[in-house]
Scaffold this motif. Sequence first.
Motif, PDB file in Angstrom:
ATOM      1  N   THR A 168     -28.302  -5.153 -12.612  1.00 31.17           N
ATOM      2  CA  THR A 168     -29.690  -5.238 -12.164  1.00 31.17           C
ATOM      3  C   THR A 168     -30.164  -3.909 -11.593  1.00 31.17           C
ATOM      4  OG1 THR A 168     -29.473  -7.613 -11.682  1.00 31.17           O
ATOM      5  CG2 THR A 168     -31.254  -6.412 -10.572  1.00 31.17           C
ATOM      6  N   ALA A 169     -29.323  -3.287 -10.764  1.00 30.93           N
ATOM      7  CA  ALA A 169     -29.687  -1.996 -10.177  1.00 30.93           C
ATOM      8  C   ALA A 169     -29.873  -0.936 -11.259  1.00 30.93           C
ATOM      9  CB  ALA A 169     -28.621  -1.562  -9.178  1.00 30.93           C
ATOM     10  N   ASN A 170     -28.992  -0.936 -12.252  1.00 27.20           N
ATOM     11  CA  ASN A 170     -29.073   0.062 -13.320  1.00 27.20           C
ATOM     12  C   ASN A 170     -30.329  -0.111 -14.177  1.00 27.20           C
ATOM     13  OD1 ASN A 170     -26.647   1.177 -12.491  1.00 27.20           O
ATOM     14  ND2 ASN A 170     -25.417  -0.035 -13.913  1.00 27.20           N
ATOM     15  N   VAL A 171     -30.665  -1.365 -14.457  1.00 22.19           N
ATOM     16  CA  VAL A 171     -31.859  -1.632 -15.273  1.00 22.19           C
ATOM     17  C   VAL A 171     -33.127  -1.272 -14.512  1.00 22.19           C
ATOM     18  CG1 VAL A 171     -33.225  -3.443 -16.396  1.00 22.19           C
ATOM     19  CG2 VAL A 171     -30.725  -3.409 -16.667  1.00 22.19           C
ATOM     20  N   LEU A 172     -33.220  -1.703 -13.269  1.00 18.97           N
ATOM     21  CA  LEU A 172     -34.415  -1.432 -12.470  1.00 18.97           C
ATOM     22  C   LEU A 172     -34.624   0.059 -12.250  1.00 18.97           C
ATOM     23  CD1 LEU A 172     -34.275  -4.249  -9.761  1.00 18.97           C
ATOM     24  CD2 LEU A 172     -35.589  -4.199 -11.899  1.00 18.97           C
ATOM     25  N   LYS A 182     -34.439   2.250 -14.306  1.00 22.54           N
ATOM     26  CA  LYS A 182     -35.084   2.821 -15.496  1.00 22.54           C
ATOM     27  C   LYS A 182     -36.508   2.301 -15.681  1.00 22.54           C
ATOM     28  CE  LYS A 182     -30.631   3.500 -17.767  1.00 22.54           C
ATOM     29  NZ  LYS A 182     -29.923   3.411 -16.467  1.00 22.54           N
ATOM     30  N   LEU A 183     -37.032   1.642 -14.647  1.00 19.83           N
ATOM     31  CA  LEU A 183     -38.398   1.119 -14.687  1.00 19.83           C
ATOM     32  C   LEU A 183     -39.212   1.719 -13.538  1.00 19.83           C
ATOM     33  CD1 LEU A 183     -37.594  -2.652 -15.302  1.00 19.83           C
ATOM     34  CD2 LEU A 183     -38.762  -1.142 -16.914  1.00 19.83           C
ATOM     35  N   PRO A 184     -40.527   1.834 -13.692  1.00 18.36           N
ATOM     36  CA  PRO A 184     -41.379   2.306 -12.588  1.00 18.36           C
ATOM     37  C   PRO A 184     -41.280   1.345 -11.404  1.00 18.36           C
ATOM     38  CG  PRO A 184     -42.581   2.299 -14.673  1.00 18.36           C
ATOM     39  CD  PRO A 184     -41.297   1.578 -14.919  1.00 18.36           C
ATOM     40  N   LYS A 185     -41.433   1.865 -10.203  1.00 17.82           N
ATOM     41  CA  LYS A 185     -41.296   1.025  -9.012  1.00 17.82           C
ATOM     42  C   LYS A 185     -42.290  -0.132  -9.005  1.00 17.82           C
ATOM     43  CE  LYS A 185     -39.238   4.332  -5.797  1.00 17.82           C
ATOM     44  NZ  LYS A 185     -39.370   5.005  -4.463  1.00 17.82           N
ATOM     45  N   GLY A 186     -43.464   0.118  -9.531  1.00 20.24           N
ATOM     46  CA  GLY A 186     -44.465  -0.932  -9.557  1.00 20.24           C
ATOM     47  C   GLY A 186     -44.093  -2.109 -10.441  1.00 20.24           C
ATOM     48  N   GLN A 187     -43.239  -1.887 -11.426  1.00 14.09           N
ATOM     49  CA  GLN A 187     -42.827  -2.938 -12.353  1.00 14.09           C
ATOM     50  C   GLN A 187     -41.527  -3.634 -11.932  1.00 14.09           C
ATOM     51  OE1 GLN A 187     -44.748  -3.835 -14.776  1.00 14.09           O
ATOM     52  NE2 GLN A 187     -46.203  -2.132 -14.764  1.00 14.09           N
ATOM     53  N   GLN A 188     -40.863  -3.047 -10.978  1.00 16.35           N
ATOM     54  CA  GLN A 188     -39.531  -3.550 -10.623  1.00 16.35           C
ATOM     55  C   GLN A 188     -39.503  -4.976 -10.059  1.00 16.35           C
ATOM     56  OE1 GLN A 188     -37.400  -0.649  -8.267  1.00 16.35           O
ATOM     57  NE2 GLN A 188     -37.524   0.921  -9.869  1.00 16.35           N
ATOM     58  N   ALA A 198     -39.708  -7.369 -12.992  1.00 13.94           N
ATOM     59  CA  ALA A 198     -38.512  -7.257 -13.827  1.00 13.94           C
ATOM     60  C   ALA A 198     -37.300  -7.887 -13.123  1.00 13.94           C
ATOM     61  CB  ALA A 198     -38.230  -5.792 -14.143  1.00 13.94           C
ATOM     62  N   LYS A 199     -37.200  -7.678 -11.820  1.00 13.34           N
ATOM     63  CA  LYS A 199     -36.079  -8.247 -11.073  1.00 13.34           C
ATOM     64  C   LYS A 199     -36.104  -9.770 -11.118  1.00 13.34           C
ATOM     65  CE  LYS A 199     -33.781  -7.990  -6.571  1.00 13.34           C
ATOM     66  NZ  LYS A 199     -33.831  -7.391  -5.197  1.00 13.34           N
ATOM     67  N   ALA A 200     -37.278 -10.354 -10.990  1.00 12.09           N
ATOM     68  CA  ALA A 200     -37.406 -11.812 -11.063  1.00 12.09           C
ATOM     69  C   ALA A 200     -36.984 -12.322 -12.440  1.00 12.09           C
ATOM     70  CB  ALA A 200     -38.839 -12.224 -10.750  1.00 12.09           C
ATOM     71  N   TYR A 230     -40.353   0.527 -22.193  1.00 15.39           N
ATOM     72  CA  TYR A 230     -39.191   0.934 -21.397  1.00 15.39           C
ATOM     73  C   TYR A 230     -37.895   0.590 -22.129  1.00 15.39           C
ATOM     74  CZ  TYR A 230     -43.014   0.857 -18.043  1.00 15.39           C
ATOM     75  OH  TYR A 230     -44.216   1.048 -17.419  1.00 15.39           O
ATOM     76  N   ALA A 231     -37.715   1.240 -23.267  1.00 14.03           N
ATOM     77  CA  ALA A 231     -36.565   0.947 -24.119  1.00 14.03           C
ATOM     78  C   ALA A 231     -35.233   1.249 -23.422  1.00 14.03           C
ATOM     79  CB  ALA A 231     -36.666   1.745 -25.419  1.00 14.03           C
ATOM     80  N   LYS A 232     -35.235   2.269 -22.567  1.00  9.92           N
ATOM     81  CA  LYS A 232     -33.989   2.608 -21.878  1.00  9.92           C
ATOM     82  C   LYS A 232     -33.521   1.466 -20.988  1.00  9.92           C
ATOM     83  CE  LYS A 232     -34.456   7.658 -21.805  1.00  9.92           C
ATOM     84  NZ  LYS A 232     -34.534   8.874 -20.948  1.00  9.92           N
ATOM     85  N   ALA A 233     -34.461   0.775 -20.362  1.00 12.29           N
ATOM     86  CA  ALA A 233     -34.110  -0.347 -19.493  1.00 12.29           C
ATOM     87  C   ALA A 233     -33.560  -1.518 -20.303  1.00 12.29           C
ATOM     88  CB  ALA A 233     -35.328  -0.788 -18.685  1.00 12.29           C
ATOM     89  N   THR A 234     -34.240  -1.831 -21.410  1.00  9.85           N
ATOM     90  CA  THR A 234     -33.773  -2.965 -22.224  1.00  9.85           C
ATOM     91  C   THR A 234     -32.467  -2.642 -22.941  1.00  9.85           C
ATOM     92  OG1 THR A 234     -35.215  -2.234 -24.041  1.00  9.85           O
ATOM     93  CG2 THR A 234     -36.090  -3.907 -22.528  1.00  9.85           C
ATOM     94  N   ASP A 235     -32.292  -1.402 -23.346  1.00  9.11           N
ATOM     95  CA  ASP A 235     -31.033  -1.011 -23.987  1.00  9.11           C
ATOM     96  C   ASP A 235     -29.872  -1.112 -22.998  1.00  9.11           C
ATOM     97  OD1 ASP A 235     -32.419  -0.497 -26.290  1.00  9.11           O
ATOM     98  OD2 ASP A 235     -32.418   1.693 -26.081  1.00  9.11           O
ATOM     99  N   CYS A 236     -30.136  -0.720 -21.746  1.00  7.00           N
ATOM    100  CA  CYS A 236     -29.101  -0.798 -20.706  1.00  7.00           C
ATOM    101  C   CYS A 236     -28.652  -2.241 -20.520  1.00  7.00           C
ATOM    102  CB  CYS A 236     -29.657  -0.237 -19.396  1.00  7.00           C
ATOM    103  SG  CYS A 236     -28.527  -0.363 -17.990  1.00  7.00           S
ATOM    104  N   LEU A 237     -29.584  -3.162 -20.579  1.00  6.24           N
ATOM    105  CA  LEU A 237     -29.255  -4.580 -20.422  1.00  6.24           C
ATOM    106  C   LEU A 237     -28.580  -5.136 -21.671  1.00  6.24           C
ATOM    107  CD1 LEU A 237     -29.574  -7.173 -18.661  1.00  6.24           C
ATOM    108  CD2 LEU A 237     -31.715  -7.590 -19.906  1.00  6.24           C
ATOM    109  N   ALA A 238     -29.154  -4.832 -22.834  1.00 10.79           N
ATOM    110  CA  ALA A 238     -28.703  -5.453 -24.084  1.00 10.79           C
ATOM    111  C   ALA A 238     -27.299  -5.026 -24.489  1.00 10.79           C
ATOM    112  CB  ALA A 238     -29.686  -5.135 -25.208  1.00 10.79           C
ATOM    113  N   LYS A 239     -26.885  -3.818 -24.123  1.00 14.97           N
ATOM    114  CA  LYS A 239     -25.582  -3.328 -24.593  1.00 14.97           C
ATOM    115  C   LYS A 239     -24.415  -4.144 -24.031  1.00 14.97           C
ATOM    116  CE  LYS A 239     -24.990   0.375 -21.124  1.00 14.97           C
ATOM    117  NZ  LYS A 239     -23.666   0.021 -20.628  1.00 14.97           N
ATOM    118  N   ASP A 240     -24.631  -4.855 -22.917  1.00  9.81           N
ATOM    119  CA  ASP A 240     -23.571  -5.680 -22.333  1.00  9.81           C
ATOM    120  C   ASP A 240     -23.929  -7.162 -22.376  1.00  9.81           C
ATOM    121  OD1 ASP A 240     -21.801  -3.596 -21.589  1.00  9.81           O
ATOM    122  OD2 ASP A 240     -23.021  -3.148 -19.830  1.00  9.81           O
TER     123      ASP A 240
END
Length: 415
Positions: free
Chosen positions: A269-273, A275-281, A284-286, A315-325
């Motif tokens: 969760t920390a790694n994905v967040l 890679k996202l703007p603070k306003g979107q976090q 995304a966390k929910a 935010y492909a970097k965030a979704t890729d970070c999640l999807a790879k595991d």
Amino acid sequence: MNDAITNADALPLPTEKDVLTAVLHHGATQMLAQAIQAEVTTYLESRSHLRDDTGRQQVVRNGSLPQRTILTGIGPVEVKQPRVQDRRPPEQREKFSSTILPPYLRKTKSIEELIPWLYLKGVSTGDFSEALAALLGPDAKGLSPNTVTRLKAIWQQEYDAWNKRSLAGKHYVYVWADGVHFNIRLEQDRQCILVLIGATADGKKELIAVSDGYRESEQSWKALLLDCQARGMTIAPTLAVGDGALGFWKALRQVFPTTREQRCWVHKTANVLDKLPKGQQPKAKAMLHDIWQADTKAEAEKAFDLFVATWQAKYAKATDCLAKDREELLVFYDFPAMHWNHLRTTNPIESTFATVRLRTSKTKGSGSRSACLTMVFKLMESAAKTWRLLNGSPLLSKVIAGVRFVDGVEQTNAA
């Protein structure tokens, strides 16, 4: 160490969530016993040259004084002090009097100051002296460099002995792995302490290994696992939990290839967040919580797909970070639901290291790698005394037996 004993185990334990109090209480009482023993040893060695005509040493240890109770800021402590005998003629004799434990001391308020000093300052030589001075006063003669060095050496010896103990017959059903970094004042590079905790077949959590690794590399983790295996840990854990970035996983597949892998949701969760703007976090966390809090794996998969679809375009970097595991993040659904809280994160390690990090940040790091490693070991050893059994511990026998669980529910033959 048997001549100076404090009755630490007899004191009431704090509430189950007050881990810090347990750590401080155990460390302070053990420290008092070690300080008394080290002071007597230093005194005897300084007079070891005093011998009679037959070569017998004249100043020797002779049993222990009667046990007495010292009222301290953490409650009554039973103390037994070594007795020193001077065999020289009366006119030459010296009476040993401990500056750490004066003969008539029955009550002290300053020990309340010792406890936070002891653990906020770690185990370096200079800091031990300062910490003990909070108890004994600035003129305490027992705080010689030799005495303080002995205290540090005792802890190092305890770690060395523990690190070589036999693990024969140990069966850890689950293991948690993490690497925790610390600043070392006398070195440029940060130190990485590798920690491995396991859950036994009866549900008890145990500290398996604490090692000084090179970052969190595959080679460092492999060396740790092979050492555990060589000392008798030959039964592969059923499941391992850890951060996806660890070199631990490559090492685990070489040493225990049958062990399944669960990625830590806290780290992920920390790694994905990140890679996202603070306003979107917050949103995304929910949505991430909706994944791992789902009642079934099918519902988790749907929540997973929704997260990827929502954020992938921008935010492909965030979704890729999640999807790879993806697969490794949902393995916990194949284990008893009562174990899920334990298996979704490396919390057994993270919660313990919260207090360790506090101390090292206050002191701007330990003075040396060995001092840091020893401090981490002693703090975790003390904290382990308050660890509770895993929820649903009786179900571990079914996990060992290979019983199949789907969405946390045991599958019978009829099912």
